[in-house]
Design a protein around this motif. Structure first.
Motif, PDB file in Angstrom:
ATOM      1  N   UNK A  41      54.003  31.137  42.957  1.00  0.00           N
ATOM      2  CA  UNK A  41      53.739  32.405  42.281  1.00  0.00           C
ATOM      3  C   UNK A  41      54.826  32.880  41.583  1.00  0.00           C
ATOM      4  N   UNK A  42      55.891  33.280  42.451  1.00  0.00           N
ATOM      5  CA  UNK A  42      57.088  33.786  41.943  1.00  0.00           C
ATOM      6  C   UNK A  42      57.885  33.047  40.973  1.00  0.00           C
ATOM      7  N   UNK A  43      57.995  31.654  40.948  1.00  0.00           N
ATOM      8  CA  UNK A  43      58.314  30.792  39.866  1.00  0.00           C
ATOM      9  C   UNK A  43      57.398  31.166  38.930  1.00  0.00           C
ATOM     10  N   UNK A  44      56.221  30.786  39.010  1.00  0.00           N
ATOM     11  CA  UNK A  44      55.369  30.994  37.694  1.00  0.00           C
ATOM     12  C   UNK A  44      55.441  32.250  36.932  1.00  0.00           C
ATOM     13  N   UNK A  45      55.679  33.386  37.974  1.00  0.00           N
ATOM     14  CA  UNK A  45      55.691  34.835  37.033  1.00  0.00           C
ATOM     15  C   UNK A  45      56.879  34.766  36.366  1.00  0.00           C
ATOM     16  N   UNK A  46      58.130  34.173  36.774  1.00  0.00           N
ATOM     17  CA  UNK A  46      59.333  34.024  36.266  1.00  0.00           C
ATOM     18  C   UNK A  46      59.152  33.559  34.854  1.00  0.00           C
ATOM     19  N   UNK A  47      58.619  32.305  34.718  1.00  0.00           N
ATOM     20  CA  UNK A  47      58.358  31.373  33.610  1.00  0.00           C
ATOM     21  C   UNK A  47      57.343  32.234  32.788  1.00  0.00           C
ATOM     22  N   UNK A  48      56.278  32.979  33.097  1.00  0.00           N
ATOM     23  CA  UNK A  48      55.526  33.668  32.303  1.00  0.00           C
ATOM     24  C   UNK A  48      56.220  34.571  31.683  1.00  0.00           C
ATOM     25  N   UNK A  49      57.100  35.376  32.367  1.00  0.00           N
ATOM     26  CA  UNK A  49      58.000  36.513  31.638  1.00  0.00           C
ATOM     27  C   UNK A  49      58.916  35.845  30.619  1.00  0.00           C
ATOM     28  N   UNK A  50      59.504  34.677  31.078  1.00  0.00           N
ATOM     29  CA  UNK A  50      60.209  34.084  29.787  1.00  0.00           C
ATOM     30  C   UNK A  50      59.520  33.609  28.562  1.00  0.00           C
ATOM     31  N   UNK A  51      58.144  33.089  28.835  1.00  0.00           N
ATOM     32  CA  UNK A  51      57.384  33.028  27.588  1.00  0.00           C
ATOM     33  C   UNK A  51      56.977  34.241  27.101  1.00  0.00           C
ATOM     34  N   UNK A  52      56.820  35.551  27.881  1.00  0.00           N
ATOM     35  CA  UNK A  52      56.481  36.589  27.268  1.00  0.00           C
ATOM     36  C   UNK A  52      57.826  37.124  26.284  1.00  0.00           C
ATOM     37  N   UNK A  53      59.095  36.862  26.816  1.00  0.00           N
ATOM     38  CA  UNK A  53      60.018  37.063  26.013  1.00  0.00           C
ATOM     39  C   UNK A  53      60.185  36.297  24.796  1.00  0.00           C
ATOM     40  N   UNK A  54      59.568  35.056  24.653  1.00  0.00           N
ATOM     41  CA  UNK A  54      59.591  34.369  23.327  1.00  0.00           C
ATOM     42  C   UNK A  54      58.361  34.569  22.667  1.00  0.00           C
TER      43      UNK A  54
END
Length: 82
Positions: A41-54
Motif C-alpha cells: 500500500x505505501x509503495x502504491x500510494x507513492x506511485x499514485x502520487x507520482x502519477x498524479x504529479x504527471x
C-alpha cells in the motif's frame, strides 16, 4: 562493491492505470488496488502520487484517512464531489 540501491519497479505505470479499468466504479482506493498488484500500500500510494504529479491520475481525500483515486481522463462532470 556498489552499495547504492537502484529503484526496482515491480509494477509498471500501465499496470497501475489498468486497475481503474478493471472495476465498474468511478474511483479506487490504494488498499483495494494493492490487493490486486504485487506492491504494498505505501509503495502504491507513492506511485499514485507520482502519477498524479504527471497529471495521469487525480486524488481526493474523502474522510479523515480515506483517499480515492481516478484516472485523469475522466471528465470533471463524472468526478466525485467533495
Amino acid at each position: 562493491m556498489d552499495h547504492t540501491m537502484a529503484r526496482r519497479v515491480s509494477v509498471t505505470d500501465e499496470e497501475i492505470l489498468e486497475q481503474f479499468e478493471m472495476v465498474d466504479a468511478p474511483v479506487r482506493t490504494a488498499p483495494e488496488m494493492a490487493q490486486e498488484l504485487p506492491i504494498g500500500q505505501d509503495g502504491l500510494r507513492r506511485r499514485l502520487k507520482e502519477l498524479e504529479g504527471e497529471g495521469r491520475v487525480v486524488s481526493r481525500q474523502v474522510g479523515a484517512r480515506s483517499v480515492v483515486w481516478w484516472k485523469a481522463s475522466i471528465e470533471a462532470s463524472a468526478a466525485p464531489e467533495s
